[in-house]
Design a protein around this motif. Structure first.
Motif, short mmCIF file in Angstrom:
data_model
loop_
_atom_site.label_atom_id
_atom_site.label_comp_id
_atom_site.label_asym_id
_atom_site.label_seq_id
_atom_site.Cartn_x
_atom_site.Cartn_y
_atom_site.Cartn_z
N VAL A 105 0.84 -1.21 0.00
CA VAL A 105 0.00 0.00 0.00
C VAL A 105 0.87 1.26 0.00
CG1 VAL A 105 -1.64 1.37 1.35
CG2 VAL A 105 -1.97 -1.11 1.11
N ILE A 106 1.92 1.25 0.84
CA ILE A 106 2.81 2.42 0.92
C ILE A 106 3.54 2.63 -0.40
CG2 ILE A 106 4.89 3.32 2.04
CD1 ILE A 106 3.88 1.98 4.63
N ALA A 150 -7.31 -3.26 4.84
CA ALA A 150 -8.61 -3.25 5.50
C ALA A 150 -8.51 -2.88 6.97
CB ALA A 150 -9.28 -4.62 5.35
N GLU A 151 -7.39 -3.18 7.60
CA GLU A 151 -7.21 -2.89 9.02
C GLU A 151 -6.98 -1.40 9.28
OE1 GLU A 151 -4.77 -5.82 11.38
OE2 GLU A 151 -4.29 -6.52 9.35
N LEU A 152 -6.33 -0.72 8.34
CA LEU A 152 -5.97 0.68 8.57
C LEU A 152 -6.91 1.67 7.88
CD1 LEU A 152 -3.26 -0.71 9.46
CD2 LEU A 152 -2.13 1.36 8.65
N MET A 153 -7.67 1.23 6.92
CA MET A 153 -8.46 2.17 6.12
C MET A 153 -9.60 2.80 6.93
SD MET A 153 -10.84 -0.33 3.76
CE MET A 153 -12.27 -1.18 4.45
N GLY A 180 -12.80 1.94 1.14
CA GLY A 180 -12.24 2.83 2.14
C GLY A 180 -11.12 3.65 1.57
N ILE A 181 -10.45 4.41 2.42
CA ILE A 181 -9.31 5.23 2.01
C ILE A 181 -8.26 5.21 3.11
CG2 ILE A 181 -10.22 7.41 2.96
CD1 ILE A 181 -9.11 8.79 0.43
N ILE A 182 -7.01 5.24 2.72
CA ILE A 182 -5.89 5.33 3.66
C ILE A 182 -5.10 6.58 3.30
CG2 ILE A 182 -3.78 4.24 4.52
CD1 ILE A 182 -4.99 1.55 3.71
N THR A 183 -4.95 7.49 4.25
CA THR A 183 -4.24 8.74 4.01
C THR A 183 -2.91 8.74 4.77
OG1 THR A 183 -5.22 9.87 5.91
CG2 THR A 183 -6.45 9.93 3.82
N ASP A 184 -2.09 9.74 4.47
CA ASP A 184 -0.83 9.89 5.22
C ASP A 184 -1.10 10.00 6.72
OD1 ASP A 184 0.70 9.84 2.94
OD2 ASP A 184 0.66 12.01 2.66
N GLY A 185 -2.21 10.65 7.06
CA GLY A 185 -2.57 10.76 8.47
C GLY A 185 -2.87 9.42 9.10
N ASP A 186 -3.50 8.54 8.35
CA ASP A 186 -3.78 7.19 8.87
C ASP A 186 -2.47 6.45 9.15
OD1 ASP A 186 -6.59 7.34 8.74
OD2 ASP A 186 -6.54 6.96 6.59
N LEU A 187 -1.48 6.61 8.27
CA LEU A 187 -0.18 5.97 8.48
C LEU A 187 0.46 6.44 9.78
CD1 LEU A 187 1.43 6.00 4.91
CD2 LEU A 187 0.26 4.12 6.06
N ARG A 188 0.41 7.75 10.02
CA ARG A 188 1.01 8.28 11.25
C ARG A 188 0.29 7.79 12.49
NH1 ARG A 188 1.34 12.78 7.83
NH2 ARG A 188 -0.56 13.69 8.71
N ARG A 189 -1.05 7.72 12.41
CA ARG A 189 -1.82 7.30 13.57
C ARG A 189 -1.62 5.83 13.90
NH1 ARG A 189 -5.32 11.19 11.41
NH2 ARG A 189 -6.28 9.71 9.96
N HIS A 190 -1.32 5.00 12.90
CA HIS A 190 -1.17 3.56 13.12
C HIS A 190 0.29 3.11 13.08
CE1 HIS A 190 -5.43 3.80 11.87
NE2 HIS A 190 -5.60 2.74 12.66
N GLY A 245 3.68 1.68 13.82
CA GLY A 245 4.15 0.71 14.82
C GLY A 245 5.06 -0.31 14.16
N PRO A 246 5.72 -1.15 14.94
CA PRO A 246 6.69 -2.10 14.37
C PRO A 246 6.06 -3.11 13.41
CG PRO A 246 6.30 -2.55 16.70
CD PRO A 246 5.66 -1.24 16.42
N ASP A 247 4.76 -3.35 13.56
CA ASP A 247 4.12 -4.36 12.72
C ASP A 247 3.29 -3.78 11.58
OD1 ASP A 247 2.16 -3.21 14.28
OD2 ASP A 247 1.02 -5.09 14.51
N ILE A 248 3.42 -2.48 11.31
CA ILE A 248 2.53 -1.83 10.35
C ILE A 248 2.63 -2.44 8.95
CG2 ILE A 248 4.19 0.01 9.76
CD1 ILE A 248 1.73 1.87 9.46
N LEU A 249 3.85 -2.87 8.54
CA LEU A 249 4.01 -3.41 7.19
C LEU A 249 3.33 -4.76 7.01
CD1 LEU A 249 7.72 -2.44 6.40
CD2 LEU A 249 5.62 -1.22 5.80
N GLN A 250 3.07 -5.44 8.13
CA GLN A 250 2.43 -6.75 8.03
C GLN A 250 0.90 -6.65 8.10
OE1 GLN A 250 5.40 -6.46 10.14
NE2 GLN A 250 6.28 -7.09 8.16
N ARG A 251 0.40 -5.50 8.44
CA ARG A 251 -1.05 -5.34 8.54
C ARG A 251 -1.66 -5.13 7.14
NH1 ARG A 251 -2.17 -1.21 13.42
NH2 ARG A 251 -4.29 -2.05 13.17
N THR A 252 -2.95 -5.29 7.02
CA THR A 252 -3.61 -5.17 5.70
C THR A 252 -4.28 -3.81 5.55
OG1 THR A 252 -5.73 -6.04 6.49
CG2 THR A 252 -4.09 -7.64 5.70
#
Length: 337
Positions: free
Chosen positions: A239-240, A283-286, A262-272, A274-281
């Protein structure tokens, strides 16, 4: 020394300032009263003839020709500009020039709108005679019901007698204000009669701030294939990468049918973050069911929506499928914001 005197601030006493302000307020009050009288007159014969005038212009196969002399001519020029910009083909014909060959501009399918407060303007004589001889419909805006213009007109729009704001009763002030107001009323009534839309308006106002306000989302949005579309099950690493490859500052998440999820913004990336962010999907962050619009929406309306919801990206849909995305930067660059 002379330059210093010329550039020195003008000093007035309190009494002078009060008198100046009083003159301004008195002018506005008198002209407002004139408009109120005009509004009242529309309930009677003036209103009936107003309907006839609008229908006559609307039914014309040719153009509307506006004419007037002096201050009425200046008002006529403004009315012409308003009519032309709102879908009524028209032009201003100067009465003096009309008598020296420009009557050739008038064709059988045209309509003439003549302005004269007294109705006895000598320069209008040839235009009046020409309209009668060639059966060109003549609409008059005048206060002289029994004047030469008032009696000759097919549709006389007789203005009520009003007090001029000029303290000597000489300079046309209130009279020109109500002439202009009635002209605006004709233009707006024709606009509505024709079903004139903001999109039509944009055709005649492509430049400047007004033109920018009439742009649509479709004019400014990023379109496929320049859209960062990602699937719900895609990991955030991918996604990144998709977000980085586009200058939108967001990723649009779609489901298996290609519809907006859904939508994922730069703000969503900052809010979420964490060390495991690249493994998340995705759907979890949108943010599910984000604010969306259609390409036909006015850019100015989209700006208000984005400001109200404090978002910088608006997804455009056809059906439920993303076809574009509008960024606040695009609105700024186009001069809408």
């Amino acid at each position: 020394m002379n330059a210093q005197i010329a550039n020195a601030p003008l000093r007035r006493g309190a009494a002078d300032a009060a008198a100046i302000r009083a003159a301004g307020l008195r002018t506005l009050e008198i002209e407002a009263a004139g408009l109120a009288v005009l509004q009242g007159a529309m309930a009677g014969e003036l209103g009936e003839n107003f309907v006839r005038a609008v229908e006559t212009i609307h039914a014309a196969k040719g153009r509307l020709i506006v004419t007037g002399m002096g201050k009425s001519g200046h008002v006529g020029n403004k009315i012409t500009a308003t009519l032309a910009s709102t879908g009524t083909p028209c032009f201003f014909l100067h009465p003096a020039e009309a008598s020296h060959g420009d009557l050739g501009m008038v064709t059988p399918g045209d309509v003439i709108l003549a302005l004269s407060w007294s109705g006895e303007t000598a320069e209008l004589r040839d235009i009046i005679h020409y309209s009668r001889r060639h059966r060109v419909p003549l609409i008059a805006i005048t206060s002289g019901a029994t004047s030469a213009l008032g009696k000759a007109a097919d549709v006389p729009l007789i203005l009520p007698k009003v007090e001029e704001a000029c303290p000597h009763g000489l300079a046309p002030t209130t009279s020109t204000t109500i002439q202009l107001a009635l002209g605006d009323a004709v233009a707006v009534a024709l606009l509505e009669r024709r079903g004139f839309t903001p999109a039509n308006f944009h055709q005649f106002h492509p430049g400047g701030k007004l033109g920018a306000q009439l742009l649509t989302v479709g004019d400014l949005m990023k379109k496929a294939p320049d859209l960062p579309l990602v699937r719900q099950d895609m990991d955030m690493g991918a996604v990144i990468v998709a977000m980085t490859g586009h200058s939108l500052g967001a990723a649009i998440v779609v489901d298996a049918a290609g519809e907006l999820a859904g939508i994922i913004t730069d703000g969503d990336l900052r809010r979420h973050m964490g060390p495991d962010i690249l493994q998340r999907t995705a759907a979890e962050l949108m943010t599910p069911s984000p604010t969306a619009t259609v390409p036909e929406m006015l850019a100015s309306a989209a700006l208000k929506e984005m400001n109200d919801r404090k978002i910088s990206v608006l997804v455009a849909l056809e059906g439920n499928k993303p076809v574009g995305a509008l960024h606040m930067h695009a609105l700024l660059q186009a001069g809408v914001a």
